[in-house]
Write a protein that holds these residues in place. Structure first.
Motif, PDB file in Angstrom:
ATOM      1  N   VAL A 172     -17.103  46.767 -16.514  1.00  0.00           N
ATOM      2  CA  VAL A 172     -18.019  45.988 -15.673  1.00  0.00           C
ATOM      3  C   VAL A 172     -19.279  45.698 -16.478  1.00  0.00           C
ATOM      4  CG1 VAL A 172     -19.347  45.905 -13.545  1.00  0.00           C
ATOM      5  CG2 VAL A 172     -17.127  47.065 -13.578  1.00  0.00           C
ATOM      6  N   ARG A 173     -19.491  44.431 -16.746  1.00  0.00           N
ATOM      7  CA  ARG A 173     -20.676  43.988 -17.490  1.00  0.00           C
ATOM      8  C   ARG A 173     -21.852  43.875 -16.524  1.00  0.00           C
ATOM      9  NH1 ARG A 173     -18.375  40.061 -19.502  1.00  0.00           N
ATOM     10  NH2 ARG A 173     -18.846  38.558 -17.867  1.00  0.00           N
ATOM     11  N   GLU A 174     -22.943  44.531 -16.850  1.00  0.00           N
ATOM     12  CA  GLU A 174     -24.107  44.493 -15.949  1.00  0.00           C
ATOM     13  C   GLU A 174     -24.822  43.149 -16.012  1.00  0.00           C
ATOM     14  OE1 GLU A 174     -28.144  47.090 -14.919  1.00  0.00           O
ATOM     15  OE2 GLU A 174     -26.709  47.792 -16.419  1.00  0.00           O
ATOM     16  N   LYS A 175     -24.926  42.568 -17.208  1.00  0.00           N
ATOM     17  CA  LYS A 175     -25.638  41.301 -17.375  1.00  0.00           C
ATOM     18  C   LYS A 175     -24.949  40.462 -18.446  1.00  0.00           C
ATOM     19  CE  LYS A 175     -30.306  43.163 -16.516  1.00  0.00           C
ATOM     20  NZ  LYS A 175     -31.664  43.274 -17.097  1.00  0.00           N
ATOM     21  N   ASP A 176     -25.059  39.132 -18.325  1.00  0.00           N
ATOM     22  CA  ASP A 176     -24.631  38.240 -19.399  1.00  0.00           C
ATOM     23  C   ASP A 176     -25.760  38.023 -20.400  1.00  0.00           C
ATOM     24  OD1 ASP A 176     -21.934  37.632 -18.815  1.00  0.00           O
ATOM     25  OD2 ASP A 176     -22.588  36.340 -17.161  1.00  0.00           O
ATOM     26  N   SER A 177     -26.999  38.124 -19.942  1.00  0.00           N
ATOM     27  CA  SER A 177     -28.160  37.956 -20.813  1.00  0.00           C
ATOM     28  C   SER A 177     -29.284  38.848 -20.299  1.00  0.00           C
ATOM     29  CB  SER A 177     -28.621  36.491 -20.827  1.00  0.00           C
ATOM     30  OG  SER A 177     -29.195  36.145 -19.570  1.00  0.00           O
ATOM     31  N   ASP A 180     -30.672  38.038 -16.771  1.00  0.00           N
ATOM     32  CA  ASP A 180     -29.766  37.929 -15.627  1.00  0.00           C
ATOM     33  C   ASP A 180     -30.052  38.994 -14.575  1.00  0.00           C
ATOM     34  OD1 ASP A 180     -28.452  35.747 -16.539  1.00  0.00           O
ATOM     35  OD2 ASP A 180     -26.690  36.820 -17.265  1.00  0.00           O
ATOM     36  N   GLU A 181     -29.708  38.670 -13.345  1.00  0.00           N
ATOM     37  CA  GLU A 181     -29.784  39.646 -12.270  1.00  0.00           C
ATOM     38  C   GLU A 181     -28.692  40.692 -12.476  1.00  0.00           C
ATOM     39  OE1 GLU A 181     -30.652  38.891  -7.724  1.00  0.00           O
ATOM     40  OE2 GLU A 181     -28.572  38.438  -8.198  1.00  0.00           O
ATOM     41  N   PRO A 182     -29.028  41.985 -12.426  1.00  0.00           N
ATOM     42  CA  PRO A 182     -28.021  43.023 -12.726  1.00  0.00           C
ATOM     43  C   PRO A 182     -26.909  43.069 -11.680  1.00  0.00           C
ATOM     44  CG  PRO A 182     -30.263  43.902 -12.862  1.00  0.00           C
ATOM     45  CD  PRO A 182     -30.366  42.551 -12.215  1.00  0.00           C
ATOM     46  N   THR A 183     -25.689  43.263 -12.165  1.00  0.00           N
ATOM     47  CA  THR A 183     -24.550  43.543 -11.295  1.00  0.00           C
ATOM     48  C   THR A 183     -24.515  45.041 -11.024  1.00  0.00           C
ATOM     49  OG1 THR A 183     -23.231  41.681 -12.090  1.00  0.00           O
ATOM     50  CG2 THR A 183     -22.032  43.545 -11.138  1.00  0.00           C
ATOM     51  N   GLU A 184     -24.417  45.428  -9.750  1.00  0.00           N
ATOM     52  CA  GLU A 184     -24.368  46.841  -9.390  1.00  0.00           C
ATOM     53  C   GLU A 184     -22.940  47.366  -9.468  1.00  0.00           C
ATOM     54  OE1 GLU A 184     -26.205  47.193  -5.563  1.00  0.00           O
ATOM     55  OE2 GLU A 184     -28.229  47.190  -6.425  1.00  0.00           O
ATOM     56  N   TYR A 185     -21.992  46.583  -8.939  1.00  0.00           N
ATOM     57  CA  TYR A 185     -20.593  46.993  -9.024  1.00  0.00           C
ATOM     58  C   TYR A 185     -19.700  45.809  -8.703  1.00  0.00           C
ATOM     59  CZ  TYR A 185     -20.691  47.373  -3.861  1.00  0.00           C
ATOM     60  OH  TYR A 185     -20.821  47.114  -2.514  1.00  0.00           O
ATOM     61  N   LEU A 186     -18.426  45.949  -9.059  1.00  0.00           N
ATOM     62  CA  LEU A 186     -17.387  45.010  -8.664  1.00  0.00           C
ATOM     63  C   LEU A 186     -16.415  45.737  -7.752  1.00  0.00           C
ATOM     64  CD1 LEU A 186     -16.500  43.292 -12.079  1.00  0.00           C
ATOM     65  CD2 LEU A 186     -18.167  42.543 -10.361  1.00  0.00           C
ATOM     66  N   GLU A 187     -15.842  45.018  -6.815  1.00  0.00           N
ATOM     67  CA  GLU A 187     -14.817  45.592  -5.937  1.00  0.00           C
ATOM     68  C   GLU A 187     -13.557  44.741  -6.047  1.00  0.00           C
ATOM     69  OE1 GLU A 187     -14.059  46.893  -1.261  1.00  0.00           O
ATOM     70  OE2 GLU A 187     -16.034  46.193  -1.909  1.00  0.00           O
ATOM     71  N   PHE A 188     -12.442  45.384  -6.377  1.00  0.00           N
ATOM     72  CA  PHE A 188     -11.195  44.661  -6.620  1.00  0.00           C
ATOM     73  C   PHE A 188     -10.181  44.928  -5.513  1.00  0.00           C
ATOM     74  CE2 PHE A 188     -13.117  45.109 -10.763  1.00  0.00           C
ATOM     75  CZ  PHE A 188     -12.900  43.876 -11.350  1.00  0.00           C
ATOM     76  N   GLU A 189      -9.511  43.860  -5.091  1.00  0.00           N
ATOM     77  CA  GLU A 189      -8.390  43.964  -4.163  1.00  0.00           C
ATOM     78  C   GLU A 189      -7.206  43.221  -4.783  1.00  0.00           C
ATOM     79  OE1 GLU A 189      -9.299  42.556  -0.290  1.00  0.00           O
ATOM     80  OE2 GLU A 189     -10.799  44.097   0.115  1.00  0.00           O
ATOM     81  N   ARG A 220      -7.693  48.901 -12.393  1.00  0.00           N
ATOM     82  CA  ARG A 220      -8.212  49.700 -11.284  1.00  0.00           C
ATOM     83  C   ARG A 220      -8.566  48.802 -10.091  1.00  0.00           C
ATOM     84  NH1 ARG A 220     -11.816  54.100 -14.806  1.00  0.00           N
ATOM     85  NH2 ARG A 220     -10.019  55.452 -15.225  1.00  0.00           N
ATOM     86  N   THR A 221      -8.479  49.365  -8.908  1.00  0.00           N
ATOM     87  CA  THR A 221      -8.864  48.657  -7.692  1.00  0.00           C
ATOM     88  C   THR A 221      -9.976  49.435  -6.999  1.00  0.00           C
ATOM     89  OG1 THR A 221      -7.106  49.786  -6.458  1.00  0.00           O
ATOM     90  CG2 THR A 221      -6.592  47.616  -7.369  1.00  0.00           C
ATOM     91  N   GLY A 222     -10.491  48.844  -5.922  1.00  0.00           N
ATOM     92  CA  GLY A 222     -11.616  49.465  -5.236  1.00  0.00           C
ATOM     93  C   GLY A 222     -12.916  49.168  -5.958  1.00  0.00           C
ATOM     94  N   VAL A 223     -13.900  50.017  -5.753  1.00  0.00           N
ATOM     95  CA  VAL A 223     -15.234  49.820  -6.317  1.00  0.00           C
ATOM     96  C   VAL A 223     -15.292  50.383  -7.739  1.00  0.00           C
ATOM     97  CG1 VAL A 223     -17.675  50.452  -6.111  1.00  0.00           C
ATOM     98  CG2 VAL A 223     -16.359  49.830  -4.066  1.00  0.00           C
ATOM     99  N   VAL A 224     -15.775  49.554  -8.671  1.00  0.00           N
ATOM    100  CA  VAL A 224     -15.973  49.979 -10.060  1.00  0.00           C
ATOM    101  C   VAL A 224     -17.420  49.655 -10.424  1.00  0.00           C
ATOM    102  CG1 VAL A 224     -15.155  49.840 -12.431  1.00  0.00           C
ATOM    103  CG2 VAL A 224     -13.569  49.394 -10.541  1.00  0.00           C
ATOM    104  N   ALA A 225     -18.197  50.683 -10.726  1.00  0.00           N
ATOM    105  CA  ALA A 225     -19.629  50.515 -10.951  1.00  0.00           C
ATOM    106  C   ALA A 225     -19.920  49.883 -12.307  1.00  0.00           C
ATOM    107  CB  ALA A 225     -20.330  51.868 -10.846  1.00  0.00           C
ATOM    108  N   ALA A 226     -21.115  49.323 -12.439  1.00  0.00           N
ATOM    109  CA  ALA A 226     -21.550  48.734 -13.703  1.00  0.00           C
ATOM    110  C   ALA A 226     -21.437  49.761 -14.823  1.00  0.00           C
ATOM    111  CB  ALA A 226     -22.988  48.244 -13.583  1.00  0.00           C
ATOM    112  N   GLY A 227     -20.834  49.329 -15.935  1.00  0.00           N
ATOM    113  CA  GLY A 227     -20.658  50.218 -17.070  1.00  0.00           C
ATOM    114  C   GLY A 227     -19.351  50.973 -17.073  1.00  0.00           C
ATOM    115  N   GLU A 228     -18.606  50.964 -15.955  1.00  0.00           N
ATOM    116  CA  GLU A 228     -17.340  51.689 -15.898  1.00  0.00           C
ATOM    117  C   GLU A 228     -16.178  50.779 -16.296  1.00  0.00           C
ATOM    118  OE1 GLU A 228     -16.821  53.578 -12.117  1.00  0.00           O
ATOM    119  OE2 GLU A 228     -18.195  55.206 -12.623  1.00  0.00           O
TER     120      GLU A 228
END
Length: 278
Positions: A172-177, A180-189, A220-228
């Motif tokens: 999970v990339r937190e920022k492109d630059s 950028d506004e930080p990404t806290e996490y992604l959730e996959f289904e 992986r599915t479910g919540v994956v935090a920034a940096g994981e």
């Protein structure tokens, strides 16, 4: 590695249920356990409290007994890191606590503990039928890490002919630059049956290539935090060229063909996006 989590208040018998499950799982394979402590761990293996070592500045400590038994304590250890380590050598892991963890782990909820779609729920451990829970556990997704997948291909029957292992890890990339506004996490289904079939087909087709001996794909599915870590591709091949080419094709095909949807959560909002768009 199959993982099951037991959550509930201290008087609901979580530890009792963990003991029952571990006793039965030990007949099926190697079992690791993880317990969430609400205080600083204090390990005493040989008469010396290793917590004092950490207080002095050590970030990791081991307690080793004369008979070879040992305990490791890491003040900064996370649930994900602990599961990643166990996945290399264990067939099962039983987690006690971590009711607030973001990982989508199969869960038994005791004493009214909050859990999304638990395998079972009861007021206390006495209300849980262990064998039924373990049967349900076998139908859940395995927990994998990069290290566990590498260990798996090294045990392949054709490993003696392989001179290369190539891997890809998506995270999970937190920022492109920087702005950028930080990404806290992604959730996959995912569409379970379709996704599983697509993954199997991609793996079989990649393994059919000349010089490729084993391929492992895991998302992986479910919540994956920034940096994981999110996704892994591991290829065992005779030579580096086949290994590198197959890893690249593997991740490209996984992203293009496997039906996965993701929700991105930033500090100010969230949105769903089909993975094919990224």
């Amino acid at each position: 590695m199959k993982v099951i989590r037991i959550v509930g208040p201290s008087d609901s018998g979580t530890t009792t249920l963990v003991e029952r499950l571990v006793d039965r799982l030990a007949d099926r394979g190697r079992v690791g356990t993880i317990r969430h402590l609400d205080c600083e761990p204090s390990l005493d293996v040989t008469g010396t409290d290793t917590a004092r070592h950490r207080e002095a500045g050590a970030t990791e400590t081991y307690g080793i007994a004369d008979d070879g038994g040992w305990v490791k304590s890491d003040a900064d250890q996370t649930l994900t890191a602990a599961l990643d380590e166990l996945a290399v050598s264990c067939d099962y892991a039983v987690v006690e606590g971590y009711s607030g963890a973001t990982q989508a782990l199969p869960t038994v909820a005791l004493g009214g503990a909050d859990a999304d779609d638990p395998l079972a729920a009861a007021p206390t451990a006495d209300g849980i039928e262990a064998e039924a829970i373990l049967d349900a556990l076998e139908a859940t997704d395995a927990y994998e890490s990069l290290a566990s997948l590498v260990a798996r291909v090294k045990r392949s029957e054709t490993a003696d002919r392989a001179g290369a292992i190539a891997t890809f890890t998506g995270r999970v990339r937190e920022k492109d630059s920087p702005t950028d506004e930080p990404t806290e996490y992604l959730e996959f289904e995912r569409y379970d049956e379709v996704a599983a079939e697509k993954m199997r087909a991609i793996r079989e087709q990649l393994m059919a290539r000349s010089g490729v001996y084993d391929v492992r794909l895991h998302h992986r599915t479910g919540v994956v935090a920034a940096g994981e870590d999110i996704v892994f591709v591991v290829v065992l091949a005779g030579h580096r060229r086949e290994a590198f080419e197959t890893v690249e094709d593997g991740i490209d095909r996984l992203k293009a063909e496997v039906p996965l949807f993701k929700k991105e959560v930033t500090v100010s909002g969230e949105f769903w996006a089909h993975q094919h768009d990224h």
